[in-house]
Enzyme design. Structure first.
Site, PDB file in Angstrom:
ATOM      1  N   ASN A 192     -43.826 -10.458 -33.061  1.00 15.43           N
ATOM      2  CA  ASN A 192     -44.540 -11.734 -33.080  1.00 15.43           C
ATOM      3  C   ASN A 192     -44.247 -12.429 -31.755  1.00 15.43           C
ATOM      4  O   ASN A 192     -43.181 -12.992 -31.558  1.00 15.43           O
ATOM      5  CB  ASN A 192     -44.043 -12.570 -34.268  1.00 15.43           C
ATOM      6  CG  ASN A 192     -44.743 -13.901 -34.376  1.00 15.43           C
ATOM      7  OD1 ASN A 192     -45.551 -14.273 -33.519  1.00 15.43           O
ATOM      8  ND2 ASN A 192     -44.426 -14.652 -35.417  1.00 15.43           N
TER       9      ASN A 192
ATOM     10  N   ARG B 218     -48.416  -9.247 -34.597  1.00  9.74           N
ATOM     11  CA  ARG B 218     -49.111 -10.418 -35.124  1.00  9.74           C
ATOM     12  C   ARG B 218     -50.043 -10.931 -34.028  1.00  9.74           C
ATOM     13  O   ARG B 218     -49.601 -11.171 -32.907  1.00  9.74           O
ATOM     14  CB  ARG B 218     -48.098 -11.500 -35.480  1.00  9.74           C
ATOM     15  CG  ARG B 218     -48.776 -12.749 -35.937  1.00  9.74           C
ATOM     16  CD  ARG B 218     -47.831 -13.894 -36.058  1.00  9.74           C
ATOM     17  NE  ARG B 218     -48.565 -15.057 -36.514  1.00  9.74           N
ATOM     18  CZ  ARG B 218     -48.191 -16.300 -36.273  1.00  9.74           C
ATOM     19  NH1 ARG B 218     -47.096 -16.542 -35.597  1.00  9.74           N
ATOM     20  NH2 ARG B 218     -48.902 -17.301 -36.718  1.00  9.74           N
TER      21      ARG B 218
ATOM     22  N   HIS C 212     -52.611 -18.693 -40.721  1.00 14.43           N
ATOM     23  CA  HIS C 212     -51.596 -18.328 -41.722  1.00 14.43           C
ATOM     24  C   HIS C 212     -52.151 -17.307 -42.713  1.00 14.43           C
ATOM     25  O   HIS C 212     -51.673 -17.208 -43.842  1.00 14.43           O
ATOM     26  CB  HIS C 212     -51.115 -19.541 -42.563  1.00 14.43           C
ATOM     27  CG  HIS C 212     -50.372 -20.586 -41.804  1.00 14.43           C
ATOM     28  ND1 HIS C 212     -50.569 -21.929 -42.037  1.00 14.43           N
ATOM     29  CD2 HIS C 212     -49.426 -20.509 -40.847  1.00 14.43           C
ATOM     30  CE1 HIS C 212     -49.780 -22.636 -41.253  1.00 14.43           C
ATOM     31  NE2 HIS C 212     -49.069 -21.796 -40.509  1.00 14.43           N
TER      32      HIS C 212
ATOM     33  N   ARG D 223     -48.605 -32.140 -35.928  1.00 10.00           N
ATOM     34  CA  ARG D 223     -50.083 -32.133 -35.807  1.00 10.00           C
ATOM     35  C   ARG D 223     -50.703 -33.091 -36.810  1.00 10.00           C
ATOM     36  O   ARG D 223     -50.265 -33.151 -37.961  1.00 10.00           O
ATOM     37  CB  ARG D 223     -50.611 -30.715 -36.072  1.00 10.00           C
ATOM     38  CG  ARG D 223     -50.437 -29.797 -34.885  1.00 10.00           C
ATOM     39  CD  ARG D 223     -50.863 -28.380 -35.243  1.00 10.00           C
ATOM     40  NE  ARG D 223     -49.728 -27.484 -35.207  1.00 10.00           N
ATOM     41  CZ  ARG D 223     -49.683 -26.301 -35.801  1.00 10.00           C
ATOM     42  NH1 ARG D 223     -50.710 -25.864 -36.499  1.00 10.00           N
ATOM     43  NH2 ARG D 223     -48.617 -25.545 -35.713  1.00 10.00           N
TER      44      ARG D 223
ATOM     45  N   GLU E 132     -44.275 -12.743 -43.934  1.00  9.09           N
ATOM     46  CA  GLU E 132     -45.376 -12.290 -43.081  1.00  9.09           C
ATOM     47  C   GLU E 132     -45.041 -10.978 -42.391  1.00  9.09           C
ATOM     48  O   GLU E 132     -45.909 -10.125 -42.199  1.00  9.09           O
ATOM     49  CB  GLU E 132     -45.707 -13.379 -42.046  1.00  9.09           C
ATOM     50  CG  GLU E 132     -46.421 -14.552 -42.684  1.00  9.09           C
ATOM     51  CD  GLU E 132     -46.399 -15.815 -41.855  1.00  9.09           C
ATOM     52  OE1 GLU E 132     -45.361 -16.494 -41.825  1.00  9.09           O
ATOM     53  OE2 GLU E 132     -47.423 -16.132 -41.228  1.00  9.09           O
TER      54      GLU E 132
END
Ligand code: ADP
Length: 401
Positions: free
Chosen positions: A7, A91, A180, A241, A385
């Site tokens: 990742n 990823r 996601h 965010r 993940e």
């Protein structure tokens, strides 16, 4: 077969080596400050001592070289040679409309990912650098790209189109993509297993609540809507965010504060969310929870506004699916905070949700946290993940081989 999961961020690289057959984690680690002074590698072989090395890493190729050295090191290594790594799973953040599923990486796929750079200018280039570095160091090892956006590609047009001139979709592919996806896919499938029901028969809502946060509606095994949009800025209120806002606010703030569009966008990405809402108290939900419990006004308004937005999305997705069988919580906050699950579920009486306090207080395992009488079930499912990426990679490499 051992799968190396990579990742790659702009200055960091997370990795895990997973035995795809037993699904055991063999080793994991992190390179930080790549290309910046003070770079370091943290390497953790399972069941052994953690090794931290402060060493210069000029670029991602050098970082991956160090990772491969650590994995094959005589003393601390976990494999004898690189030939024991059967495949690499990468990823990749944005696959646009090109990639609706994971794919074996070829030159054509690399071009396809490059074509999506515009849609994720901070993430895709970094992912591509990781792919190039692995290709250079392990030229004969198959690689697979697993996309954050892929799971959401099943959304119908009515869910992914914005109320904008259609030509912008035609010309630039401006639409909802969602992110996601690997987590939403993993958690929703796992929920079906935990419930002992067929994935294809269920209406599920997954709340991935971490520093980045998103909700998805998964109906009969397919994602039909999700809260993040063209970029990961839309939807829930996140660590820093803003999530959903009236787009006119951008111009309003730009005028009032004499800021450029870029500056306002940076503010929406980095200084907003629970950090901004709490008056810079913290972007970490642990601090905000404490503040709430101490009766601090900033903590109370922040946690309540955050929870309210999640409740609103759950309602919207229950409507979109014409019902919901189960709601799943996952990621840093969703997995570890009985407090936030309680705060959200308390407002779901209309769905017949009743939490089982004792179950809700537990952590670290897949759990149904509602009472047997609860008409809508609520689950806590730790996301994984990396394991999902390893599974996808193994399946594709096995198929190709
Ligand atoms: P990301 O992967 O998006 O960076 P994570 O899924 O790791 O984020 O989640 C990080 C968030 O989870 C942080 O805001 C942190 O405060 C929150 N978190 C972690 N543990 C707890 C806890 N025990 N209680 C409340 N929040 C927690």
């Amino acid at each position: 077969m051992n799968i190396l999961v990579i990742n790659c961020g702009s200055s960091s690289l997370k990795f895990q080596l997973i035995d795809a057959v037993t699904e055991e984690l063999i080793a994991k680690g992190l390179c930080e400050r790549i290309g910046i002074e003070g770079s370091n590698l943290v390497y953790q072989p399972t069941g052994k001592e953690k090794v931290e090395t402060q060493t210069p890493m000029e670029d991602h190729t050098q970082a991956i070289r160090l990772v491969l050295n650590a994995l094959t090191d005589e003393k601390t290594g976990v494999v004898k040679s690189l030939s024991e790594i059967g495949a690499v799973g990468h990823r990749v953040v944005h696959g646009g409309e090109k990639f609706a599923s994971s794919t074996v990486i070829t030159d054509e796929v690399i071009q396809g990912i490059t074509d999506c750079n515009d849609l994720a200018p901070l993430h895709n280039p970094a992912n591509l650098i990781g792919i190039a570095a692995c290709k250079e160091l392990m030229p004969d090892t198959p690689m697979v790209g697993v996309f954050d956006t892929a799971f959401h590609q099943t959304m119908p047009k009515e869910a992914y189109l914005y109320g904008l001139p259609y030509e912008y979709y035609d010309k630039y592919k401006v639409r909802r993509y969602g992110f996601h996806g690997t987590s939403h896919s993993y958690v929703s499938k796992r929920a079906a297993e935990v419930l002992g029901q067929k994935y294809e028969d269920l209406k599920l809502i997954v709340c991935h609540l971490g520093n980045g946060a998103s909700v998805s509606a998964v109906k009969n095994g397919k994602c039909i809507d999700t809260s993040m949009g063209l970029t990961p800025l839309e939807g829930l209120i996140m660590g820093t965010r803003s999530g959903d806002i009236d787009p006119a606010i951008i111009e309003f703030i730009a005028h009032k504060e004499g800021k450029s569009i870029d500056e306002v966008m940076a503010l929406l990405n980095k200084k907003s969310g629970v950090l901004g809402l709490s008056g810079d108290l913290s972007s970490d939900f642990r601090d905000l929870q404490k503040a709430y419990e101490n009766g601090d006004e900033a903590g109370i308004r922040t946690m309540e506004t955050f929870a309210y937005r999640v409740v609103k999305y759950i309602g919207a997705y229950a409507a979109a699916m014409n019902g919901v069988d189960a709601i799943c919580f996952t990621a840093g906050l969703g997995e570890n905070s009985p407090f936030i699950r309680d705060m959200i579920c308390n407002r779901l009486g209309y769905l017949g949700v009743t939490l089982e306090e004792e179950q809700n207080a537990k952590r670290g395992e897949d759990l149904i946290i509602t009472t047997p009488q609860s008409t809508t079930k609520v689950l806590m499912i730790p996301t994984n993940e990396e394991l999902a990426i390893a599974r996808e990679t193994f399946a594709l490499v096995n198929q190709a081989g």
